[in-house]
Every structure is written in C-alpha cells, then in structure tokens.
Scaffold this motif. Sequence first.
Motif, PDB file in Angstrom:
ATOM      1  N   PHE A 483       0.964  -1.234  -0.087  1.00  0.00           N
ATOM      2  CA  PHE A 483       0.083   0.060  -0.222  1.00  0.00           C
ATOM      3  C   PHE A 483       1.042   1.275  -0.015  1.00  0.00           C
ATOM      4  N   TYR A 484       0.905   1.950  -0.914  1.00  0.00           N
ATOM      5  CA  TYR A 484       1.440   3.391  -1.188  1.00  0.00           C
ATOM      6  C   TYR A 484       0.506   4.537  -1.313  1.00  0.00           C
ATOM      7  N   VAL A 485      -0.188   4.804  -0.175  1.00  0.00           N
ATOM      8  CA  VAL A 485      -1.231   5.877  -0.046  1.00  0.00           C
ATOM      9  C   VAL A 485      -0.695   6.787   0.943  1.00  0.00           C
ATOM     10  N   ILE A 521      -0.826  -4.298  -5.411  1.00  0.00           N
ATOM     11  CA  ILE A 521      -0.281  -2.775  -5.242  1.00  0.00           C
ATOM     12  C   ILE A 521      -1.317  -2.025  -5.213  1.00  0.00           C
ATOM     13  N   VAL A 522      -1.476  -1.253  -4.138  1.00  0.00           N
ATOM     14  CA  VAL A 522      -2.486   0.050  -3.903  1.00  0.00           C
ATOM     15  C   VAL A 522      -1.667   1.200  -4.053  1.00  0.00           C
ATOM     16  N   SER A 523      -1.784   2.117  -4.719  1.00  0.00           N
ATOM     17  CA  SER A 523      -1.362   3.471  -4.502  1.00  0.00           C
ATOM     18  C   SER A 523      -2.376   4.574  -4.776  1.00  0.00           C
ATOM     19  N   ALA A 524      -2.219   5.748  -4.618  1.00  0.00           N
ATOM     20  CA  ALA A 524      -2.902   6.999  -4.831  1.00  0.00           C
ATOM     21  C   ALA A 524      -2.179   8.436  -4.997  1.00  0.00           C
ATOM     22  N   TYR A 525      -2.637   9.140  -5.803  1.00  0.00           N
ATOM     23  CA  TYR A 525      -2.145  10.488  -6.287  1.00  0.00           C
ATOM     24  C   TYR A 525      -3.262  11.302  -6.740  1.00  0.00           C
ATOM     25  N   ASN A 526      -2.865  12.642  -6.397  1.00  0.00           N
ATOM     26  CA  ASN A 526      -3.845  13.724  -6.710  1.00  0.00           C
ATOM     27  C   ASN A 526      -3.602  14.420  -8.225  1.00  0.00           C
ATOM     28  N   GLU A 527      -4.672  14.550  -8.865  1.00  0.00           N
ATOM     29  CA  GLU A 527      -4.768  15.121 -10.158  1.00  0.00           C
ATOM     30  C   GLU A 527      -5.733  16.527 -10.173  1.00  0.00           C
ATOM     31  N   ALA A 528      -5.129  17.613 -10.129  1.00  0.00           N
ATOM     32  CA  ALA A 528      -5.869  18.819 -10.123  1.00  0.00           C
ATOM     33  C   ALA A 528      -6.933  18.462  -8.806  1.00  0.00           C
ATOM     34  N   GLN A 529      -8.030  18.705  -9.289  1.00  0.00           N
ATOM     35  CA  GLN A 529      -9.232  18.569  -8.106  1.00  0.00           C
ATOM     36  C   GLN A 529      -9.627  17.006  -7.726  1.00  0.00           C
ATOM     37  N   ILE A 532      -6.925  10.049  -7.781  1.00  0.00           N
ATOM     38  CA  ILE A 532      -6.789   8.808  -8.364  1.00  0.00           C
ATOM     39  C   ILE A 532      -6.392   7.712  -7.812  1.00  0.00           C
ATOM     40  N   ILE A 533      -6.803   6.364  -7.676  1.00  0.00           N
ATOM     41  CA  ILE A 533      -6.616   5.265  -7.005  1.00  0.00           C
ATOM     42  C   ILE A 533      -6.341   4.176  -7.727  1.00  0.00           C
ATOM     43  N   GLU A 534      -5.046   3.533  -7.892  1.00  0.00           N
ATOM     44  CA  GLU A 534      -4.638   2.793  -8.690  1.00  0.00           C
ATOM     45  C   GLU A 534      -4.423   1.192  -8.110  1.00  0.00           C
ATOM     46  N   ILE A 535      -5.071   0.166  -8.550  1.00  0.00           N
ATOM     47  CA  ILE A 535      -4.924  -1.267  -7.944  1.00  0.00           C
ATOM     48  C   ILE A 535      -4.264  -2.153  -9.036  1.00  0.00           C
ATOM     49  N   ALA A 536      -2.994  -2.387  -8.946  1.00  0.00           N
ATOM     50  CA  ALA A 536      -2.145  -3.114  -9.904  1.00  0.00           C
ATOM     51  C   ALA A 536      -1.814  -4.499  -9.522  1.00  0.00           C
ATOM     52  N   ASP A 537      -1.647  -5.342 -10.495  1.00  0.00           N
ATOM     53  CA  ASP A 537      -1.196  -6.822 -10.243  1.00  0.00           C
ATOM     54  C   ASP A 537      -0.174  -7.242 -11.247  1.00  0.00           C
ATOM     55  N   ASN A 538       0.647  -8.236 -10.965  1.00  0.00           N
ATOM     56  CA  ASN A 538       1.554  -8.645 -11.857  1.00  0.00           C
ATOM     57  C   ASN A 538       1.329  -9.831 -12.517  1.00  0.00           C
ATOM     58  N   GLY A 539      -0.149 -10.142 -12.906  1.00  0.00           N
ATOM     59  CA  GLY A 539      -0.581 -11.424 -13.481  1.00  0.00           C
ATOM     60  C   GLY A 539      -0.317 -11.481 -14.837  1.00  0.00           C
ATOM     61  N   LYS A 540      -1.329 -12.340 -15.499  1.00  0.00           N
ATOM     62  CA  LYS A 540      -0.949 -12.388 -17.039  1.00  0.00           C
ATOM     63  C   LYS A 540      -1.615 -11.473 -17.864  1.00  0.00           C
ATOM     64  N   GLY A 541      -2.583 -10.557 -17.372  1.00  0.00           N
ATOM     65  CA  GLY A 541      -3.422  -9.473 -17.842  1.00  0.00           C
ATOM     66  C   GLY A 541      -4.535 -10.054 -18.579  1.00  0.00           C
ATOM     67  N   ILE A 542      -5.144  -8.955 -19.280  1.00  0.00           N
ATOM     68  CA  ILE A 542      -6.507  -9.372 -19.784  1.00  0.00           C
ATOM     69  C   ILE A 542      -6.217  -9.431 -21.282  1.00  0.00           C
ATOM     70  N   SER A 543      -7.037 -10.145 -21.983  1.00  0.00           N
ATOM     71  CA  SER A 543      -6.832 -10.282 -23.450  1.00  0.00           C
ATOM     72  C   SER A 543      -7.375  -9.234 -24.143  1.00  0.00           C
ATOM     73  N   ASP A 544      -6.944  -8.872 -25.255  1.00  0.00           N
ATOM     74  CA  ASP A 544      -7.523  -7.530 -26.031  1.00  0.00           C
ATOM     75  C   ASP A 544      -8.945  -7.700 -26.241  1.00  0.00           C
ATOM     76  N   GLY A 545      -9.679  -9.048 -26.781  1.00  0.00           N
ATOM     77  CA  GLY A 545     -10.761  -8.961 -26.890  1.00  0.00           C
ATOM     78  C   GLY A 545     -11.717  -8.830 -25.740  1.00  0.00           C
ATOM     79  N   VAL A 601      -3.754  -2.827 -14.612  1.00  0.00           N
ATOM     80  CA  VAL A 601      -3.996  -1.882 -13.626  1.00  0.00           C
ATOM     81  C   VAL A 601      -5.339  -1.181 -13.646  1.00  0.00           C
ATOM     82  N   VAL A 602      -6.074  -1.017 -12.583  1.00  0.00           N
ATOM     83  CA  VAL A 602      -7.434  -0.408 -12.370  1.00  0.00           C
ATOM     84  C   VAL A 602      -7.091   0.790 -11.854  1.00  0.00           C
ATOM     85  N   SER A 603      -7.748   1.774 -12.320  1.00  0.00           N
ATOM     86  CA  SER A 603      -7.658   3.216 -12.016  1.00  0.00           C
ATOM     87  C   SER A 603      -9.052   3.573 -11.548  1.00  0.00           C
TER      88      SER A 603
END
Length: 616
Positions: A483-485, A521-529, A532-545, A601-603
């Motif tokens: 957690f990086y908040v 990994i859970v992190s957060a940062y501000n953008e203007a007003q 943004i909270i980001e939840i990231a993993d190091n899995g195989k990802g999601i296919s394009d379709g 990464v889900v934002s």
Amino acid sequence: MNAGSWFSRRSIKVKLIVILLAAALSSILLTGALSQYFYMKAAKNDFYQFADDASYRLNRQIELYFQQMKISVSTLIAGPLPERNDFTRNRGKAGIIQNWLVSGGAVTPTYPADIEDVLNNYVALNYSEVDSLFLMSLDGRAISNIQRFDEISKSYMKEPWYGLEMMSDLKLLPTHRSQVTGKNVISMLVPVYSTETMKLAGRLVMNLKISELEKTIVRSSFAKKGYFFIVSKEGTIVYHPDSAMIGQSLQSTSLAGLKFDTASSVQPVQGQEMLVAYNTSELTGWKVVAMVPFEVMASGVTVARNAMIVAMLGLAAMVLIVVPVIAQRFTSPLRKLKQLMEHVEKGNLDMRAEVVPGKDEIQLLSRSYNRMTRQLHEYIETIGSMKVNEMQMLLRQKEAMIQALQNQINPHLLYNTLEIINSLAYIEKNERIQVIAKNLGDYYRYTASIVEPVVSLREEISQVKKYLEIVKIRFPRHFQSRFYVHEKYLDVLIVKCSLQPIIENTVKYAVEPSGGHGTVIVSAYNEAQDLIIEIADNGKGISDGKLAQLQQRLNIITMQDNKTLIRSESLGIVNVHARLVLQYGSKYGLTITSFENRGTVVSIRIPFLTERPANK
C-alpha cells in the motif's frame, strides 16, 4: 426610501419627464462646466504669461536703474584731485575721497568739508531721488552730505548698513526708515577700491527714495484692480501700493498667507481668490510679484453662467409642458396592457388585447400578449405537470438504482456463524482460522451496513487489508500486498465497497491462477481537483478482446448516467463503475489498462472531497 425605489414606483409619464428633464439639464450643466473650466484655464494661462513677461521686464528695468546708479558714482569715487599743498605726501594724484578713506583719520581740516561739498554737488547735479550719501571707511569713519563733519551725530551708526561686513560686490538693502532723515529709503552699498593698491578701502552708501521706483512700477500696473509689489529675499516689502506696508515684514501684513512655491498660482488673500505670479531678480534677489483678483480675469464666466441659467429655465419649461402631452400618447396603451396582465396574474387567461394594424411596438406587444396567453392556456397544465413528474421520477429512479446496487453488492451471509467459528478456533487455539473468521466477520458487518453511501478512504483500505490477510494465510509463501497511499489522502471520501470488488477480481484472476505467486499494489495520487487510486497486479493481464468488451460495458454505463442504467449481474468492476458514475457523474469511475503477461492496472477517479454531503 432610496432614489432607485422612488423612481421604480413612478409612472412612465413621470419617468419620461424626469429623464428628459435630467438629460436636458445635465447637458447644459456639463456644457457650462466644461466651458467654465476651459475659460478659467485659458484666463489663468493668459494672466500667467502676461504677468511673467511684465514682471520680468519690470525686474530688468529695476536692475538697469541700479546698475546705472553704480556707474554714475564711479567718477565721484575717483575724484576730484586735492590741492598740492594738501595731504598728498606719498599719495601721488589720488582724489580727496581716496585719500580720506586710506588716511586713517590723519587729514587736513578742509578735507571733510570738501568731501561733503562733493557729495552735495553730485546729488544736486545728477539725481533728485537720492535721499542721502554716506562715505564709510574700513575703520568705521563716516561722512554724510546732509550734515557738517563737525556736527554729524552718531545716528548713522544705527543704520542697517553700518554694521554689515565690507563686501566686494554691490549690495542692496530693502526699504527701511533712515535714522538720519527719517524717510523710507533703499540703501545701495557700492564698494570703493583704492586706486593705488586696488584693495577694498570702504563703501559708498546711497540712500535712494522709492519715488523713482514707484514711478516705474505705477507705469507698469496692469488690469483692473491689479498691481505689482516687491518682496526682498529676507521677506521685507520693498514696495507696495499701500505705503503703510512698505518696509514691513510680509508675515506681519495682510499678505502673510502668500506662498512662493511656484512661479504662478491661485491663492486666497483676505478671503478673495487672487492670481499670483512673480519673477526673481538675479541682481537683488527680490521678487517682483504681480497680483490681480481672479474674478477680474474671469469676468466673462459670469456672462456665460447667466446665459446657462436662462437656457436651463427655458428647457425645463418646455419639458414640463411638452413631455406630458407626448407621454400620454404612449402610456395609454401600456396602461391597458397592464390591466390585462393583472387578469393573467389572477389566473384569467381568456382576456385579449385590442390590436390595431400597424408596426407600432406597442401594437406588436399587444399581439405578442395575445399569443402568449393562448399558449399558456394550452400548455400550462400539461407541460408543467409533465416536467415536474419527470424530474421526480428520475430522482426516485436514481436513488433506487444506487440503493439497488448497494444491496446487490452486500453479501447475504450470516456473520454470526463466523463468530461461532471464531470462538471455536480460539478455544482450539487455531490462530489462522481465528484470523480468517474474525476478518471475514468484520468485513460482513462493514458491507451489511448501508446507512452511509460514502466512507473515508481510510475505512476502505482497512477492510481491504483484512481481506488480504485472509489471502496471505491461503498463500503464505509467495503472495505479497503493498500500500503506497499518503496520509493526506486517507480522509478523502469514496463510495462504500469500491475497492473490495476490484481486489477480489485481482486475487481471482491474477493470484489464484499462479498458485499464489502474485503481488497486489494499491497507490494513490492527486490530479487537479481529483484523486486517482490505482490497483495493480503482476498477473497475465486481460486479453484484448475481453478488455474491449469490458471497456464497452463501462462506456455504456457512463453514457447513461442520467437514464435507467442497464442491469448487470456482475458484482465486480462494472458494478463499482456504475455506483461511482451515479454518485459523482460521468467524469468519474474506472479506467482499465492491461499488459499481456505483465499485469493489469485499474484506476479509480473520484473527486477530492473530505466533507460528507448533508442529508436531504
């Protein structure tokens, strides 16, 4: 009652009279004020220019007069020659004045009388304005033309020039009363040099009557009631038309308030505005001051003011007579429309205005009134009720959707059973089961409570950490969570149960397939007003379709934030996105970024708010 309230309560007829009268009078006043301003300014400039030139010329005349007087005494100082048997030893052919000045008092008895005769002859043959002459040596001896040497008193020692230091330049003393003759005089101090040594030997004091100076100034008088006067640099009045002021200090007279900060100005003198201009003499340092009453120079303003008053009275009379007649023509149809509008105000929409063919604005207004009442009669009930009902329906639908989604995500499990499991694990000392049961029970209580739709990010992260502790017990060796908040973001408000479904998806699709080899990994940062909270993993990802389908579903929800949202059986990403859009608007929600074989990464974008909304 202020002026605006009074004006708004008057009739159009009164308003027209007031407006036209005010416009006419304002125009005349503005024209008069501008004319007076520029006329006054021109009068001042003309006076300043004329007075400056006149005072300059007068100064030059006075300076020239004194210079001529100085030149005229040069022969007097040099001669006449003495007899050969007189006091001439070692003195060559120097004049008797020269010999007397340097003699130190050792002179023949006839010398003083001879010098007095010389001085008297000079006065008689040259200048009648000379009041008296004094010859003074360096050692303080003095001879006058008006008293015999053996009869002269010490009264000359009280003269203002007597105690002055001998100077090598011409000096003028301003008007003062002579202690010898009792007259007002100007003293001109002429240095006398020895013809043998060329050193200063004494001075010749010429007391001048102010009559010649007065003649020069009187000839230079200007304008009606205008006059010149002279002030010395010490502040003494050298000359003034009022003889009582001559020789007085300026500050002790009625002119005490005069200021000489600028060369020309308007100043109050004895309650009267005076135009004042002056020029300073380079020779004497005296100021020649020109003064004239301001009203004399601006006499034309009175004529213009009287003409302006007559014009104002004429226009006012015309406005008061003509405007009511004209106003009556315009106000009569308006009064009829006013009466019709009073009927509309009471709910009677059947009244119609009489329309006369033409392009008169009032007739156009009457036709518009008739169209308006017909349309109001047709639509006031149907359209008004439809709009109100529609808005109420949309509000209820939006509130119901938020409540439905909230209820949809709450698990229908009995957390009391988990409390029993927790108690048995505690008795049997099985710490892992105890942790699992306790954390799961706390999370069920958290999700079952729907009193508040939003909570702090601190509460959300606290529940997510309990869930990840359970996952860590399941995969103790390889699973990691970070957690990086920053602390400053923990009080930001977020829709309840927004992080948990995304974390569960991450564990389900990124951690479990790899046997627990994964990191969240859970992190957060501000953008203007926003935050943004980001939840990231190091899995195989999601296919394009699949990513495209998921993104399309999110976009549909975003586009329908003010309409009935599509039904979704999903308890994860789509559900969270729908609740965020309903709560905050289409600008907010989820964004998904996936990299094949590297992770996802889900934002979450939410507004940066720390105060809970008031209950409605």
